[in-house]
Scaffold this motif. Structure first.
Motif, PDB file in Angstrom:
ATOM      1  N   ALA A   1      55.322   0.491 -31.791  1.00  0.00           N
ATOM      2  CA  ALA A   1      55.567   1.394 -30.667  1.00  0.00           C
ATOM      3  C   ALA A   1      55.516   2.870 -31.052  1.00  0.00           C
ATOM      4  N   THR A   2      55.799   3.186 -32.310  1.00  0.00           N
ATOM      5  CA  THR A   2      55.973   4.596 -32.644  1.00  0.00           C
ATOM      6  C   THR A   2      55.002   5.155 -33.677  1.00  0.00           C
ATOM      7  N   TRP A   3      54.348   4.323 -34.454  1.00  0.00           N
ATOM      8  CA  TRP A   3      53.445   4.826 -35.488  1.00  0.00           C
ATOM      9  C   TRP A   3      52.033   4.937 -34.947  1.00  0.00           C
ATOM     10  N   ASP A   4      51.286   5.874 -35.497  1.00  0.00           N
ATOM     11  CA  ASP A   4      49.864   5.983 -35.193  1.00  0.00           C
ATOM     12  C   ASP A   4      49.105   5.012 -36.099  1.00  0.00           C
ATOM     13  N   GLY A   5      47.857   5.283 -36.364  1.00  0.00           N
ATOM     14  CA  GLY A   5      47.017   4.417 -37.189  1.00  0.00           C
ATOM     15  C   GLY A   5      47.429   4.359 -38.642  1.00  0.00           C
ATOM     16  N   THR A   6      48.145   5.397 -39.101  1.00  0.00           N
ATOM     17  CA  THR A   6      48.644   5.400 -40.469  1.00  0.00           C
ATOM     18  C   THR A   6      50.085   5.887 -40.483  1.00  0.00           C
ATOM     19  N   GLY A   7      50.770   5.568 -41.565  1.00  0.00           N
ATOM     20  CA  GLY A   7      52.141   6.012 -41.740  1.00  0.00           C
ATOM     21  C   GLY A   7      52.332   6.585 -43.129  1.00  0.00           C
ATOM     22  N   SER A   8      53.465   7.206 -43.333  1.00  0.00           N
ATOM     23  CA  SER A   8      53.738   7.807 -44.634  1.00  0.00           C
ATOM     24  C   SER A   8      54.056   6.733 -45.662  1.00  0.00           C
ATOM     25  N   VAL A   9      53.817   7.056 -46.908  1.00  0.00           N
ATOM     26  CA  VAL A   9      54.153   6.143 -48.004  1.00  0.00           C
ATOM     27  C   VAL A   9      55.658   5.913 -48.020  1.00  0.00           C
ATOM     28  N   GLU A  10      56.430   6.948 -47.767  1.00  0.00           N
ATOM     29  CA  GLU A  10      57.889   6.816 -47.768  1.00  0.00           C
ATOM     30  C   GLU A  10      58.356   5.810 -46.716  1.00  0.00           C
ATOM     31  N   ASP A  11      57.884   5.948 -45.480  1.00  0.00           N
ATOM     32  CA  ASP A  11      58.309   5.031 -44.422  1.00  0.00           C
ATOM     33  C   ASP A  11      57.818   3.612 -44.681  1.00  0.00           C
ATOM     34  N   ALA A  12      56.578   3.470 -45.116  1.00  0.00           N
ATOM     35  CA  ALA A  12      56.048   2.131 -45.397  1.00  0.00           C
ATOM     36  C   ALA A  12      56.823   1.480 -46.542  1.00  0.00           C
ATOM     37  N   SER A  13      57.143   2.247 -47.555  1.00  0.00           N
ATOM     38  CA  SER A  13      57.915   1.712 -48.681  1.00  0.00           C
ATOM     39  C   SER A  13      59.281   1.233 -48.220  1.00  0.00           C
ATOM     40  N   ARG A  14      59.934   2.026 -47.410  1.00  0.00           N
ATOM     41  CA  ARG A  14      61.259   1.637 -46.909  1.00  0.00           C
ATOM     42  C   ARG A  14      61.165   0.379 -46.039  1.00  0.00           C
ATOM     43  N   ALA A  15      60.114   0.287 -45.231  1.00  0.00           N
ATOM     44  CA  ALA A  15      59.924  -0.903 -44.397  1.00  0.00           C
ATOM     45  C   ALA A  15      59.749  -2.150 -45.261  1.00  0.00           C
ATOM     46  N   LEU A  16      59.151  -1.975 -46.424  1.00  0.00           N
ATOM     47  CA  LEU A  16      58.927  -3.093 -47.344  1.00  0.00           C
ATOM     48  C   LEU A  16      60.113  -3.347 -48.268  1.00  0.00           C
ATOM     49  N   GLY A  17      61.089  -2.437 -48.249  1.00  0.00           N
ATOM     50  CA  GLY A  17      62.322  -2.657 -48.997  1.00  0.00           C
ATOM     51  C   GLY A  17      62.415  -1.998 -50.350  1.00  0.00           C
ATOM     52  N   PHE A  18      61.577  -0.996 -50.598  1.00  0.00           N
ATOM     53  CA  PHE A  18      61.711  -0.279 -51.859  1.00  0.00           C
ATOM     54  C   PHE A  18      61.630   1.222 -51.630  1.00  0.00           C
ATOM     55  N   SER A  19      61.856   1.984 -52.688  1.00  0.00           N
ATOM     56  CA  SER A  19      61.954   3.441 -52.580  1.00  0.00           C
ATOM     57  C   SER A  19      60.570   4.098 -52.501  1.00  0.00           C
ATOM     58  N   ARG A  20      60.585   5.348 -52.117  1.00  0.00           N
ATOM     59  CA  ARG A  20      59.362   6.158 -52.067  1.00  0.00           C
ATOM     60  C   ARG A  20      58.725   6.228 -53.451  1.00  0.00           C
ATOM     61  N   ALA A  21      59.547   6.462 -54.476  1.00  0.00           N
ATOM     62  CA  ALA A  21      59.032   6.565 -55.846  1.00  0.00           C
ATOM     63  C   ALA A  21      58.353   5.267 -56.273  1.00  0.00           C
ATOM     64  N   LYS A  22      58.971   4.140 -55.961  1.00  0.00           N
ATOM     65  CA  LYS A  22      58.376   2.839 -56.294  1.00  0.00           C
ATOM     66  C   LYS A  22      57.063   2.657 -55.524  1.00  0.00           C
ATOM     67  N   GLY A  23      57.032   3.094 -54.262  1.00  0.00           N
ATOM     68  CA  GLY A  23      55.804   3.005 -53.472  1.00  0.00           C
ATOM     69  C   GLY A  23      54.661   3.767 -54.117  1.00  0.00           C
ATOM     70  N   TYR A  24      54.906   4.996 -54.528  1.00  0.00           N
ATOM     71  CA  TYR A  24      53.853   5.786 -55.170  1.00  0.00           C
ATOM     72  C   TYR A  24      53.453   5.190 -56.522  1.00  0.00           C
ATOM     73  N   ASP A  25      54.414   4.616 -57.228  1.00  0.00           N
ATOM     74  CA  ASP A  25      54.092   3.955 -58.493  1.00  0.00           C
ATOM     75  C   ASP A  25      53.163   2.760 -58.249  1.00  0.00           C
ATOM     76  N   LEU A  26      53.467   1.957 -57.237  1.00  0.00           N
ATOM     77  CA  LEU A  26      52.614   0.810 -56.914  1.00  0.00           C
ATOM     78  C   LEU A  26      51.223   1.256 -56.474  1.00  0.00           C
ATOM     79  N   ILE A  27      51.145   2.349 -55.722  1.00  0.00           N
ATOM     80  CA  ILE A  27      49.841   2.877 -55.302  1.00  0.00           C
ATOM     81  C   ILE A  27      49.044   3.310 -56.529  1.00  0.00           C
ATOM     82  N   ARG A  28      49.681   4.016 -57.425  1.00  0.00           N
ATOM     83  CA  ARG A  28      49.014   4.493 -58.638  1.00  0.00           C
ATOM     84  C   ARG A  28      48.459   3.320 -59.457  1.00  0.00           C
ATOM     85  N   ARG A  29      49.179   2.190 -59.462  1.00  0.00           N
ATOM     86  CA  ARG A  29      48.736   1.008 -60.215  1.00  0.00           C
ATOM     87  C   ARG A  29      47.807   0.100 -59.411  1.00  0.00           C
TER      88      ARG A  29
END
Length: 90
Positions: free
Chosen positions: A20-48
């Motif tokens: 209902a509220t997101w456009d076609g993309t969302g921030s790494v921070e919000d997506a990470s939180r939705a998946l249950g981990f931190s922003r830092a962990k999200g960026y680490d997973l993206i980097r890997r």
């Protein structure tokens, strides 16, 4: 008095709210939180190359594809990009 939970599965990160509220993309921070981990962990997973959703790199900006995030949240099956930036394959 009931306090609002800060759990990742709370209403702010539910598939219904995201749809209902997101456009076609969302921030790494919000997506990470939705998946249950931190922003830092999200960026680490993206980097890997291991973030469980499809990710777009637009210049210096990184965005998570909302449709991919919703599929992962609903199915529990990751959708990796298939790219492993920053890894030495030799």
């Amino acid at each position: 008095m009931h306090q609002e939970s800060k759990e990742p599965s709370g209403p702010r990160y539910s598939p219904i709210h995201i749809r209902a509220t997101w456009d076609g993309t969302g921030s790494v921070e919000d997506a990470s939180r939705a998946l249950g981990f931190s922003r830092a962990k999200g960026y680490d997973l993206i980097r890997r190359g291991e973030f469980p959703c499809r990710v777009l790199r637009i210049g210096r900006t990184t965005r998570v594809v909302t449709a991919s995030l919703l599929r992962v949240l609903e199915s529990g099956v990751p959708e990796y990009n298939g790219t492993h930036t920053g890894r030495d394959t030799s």
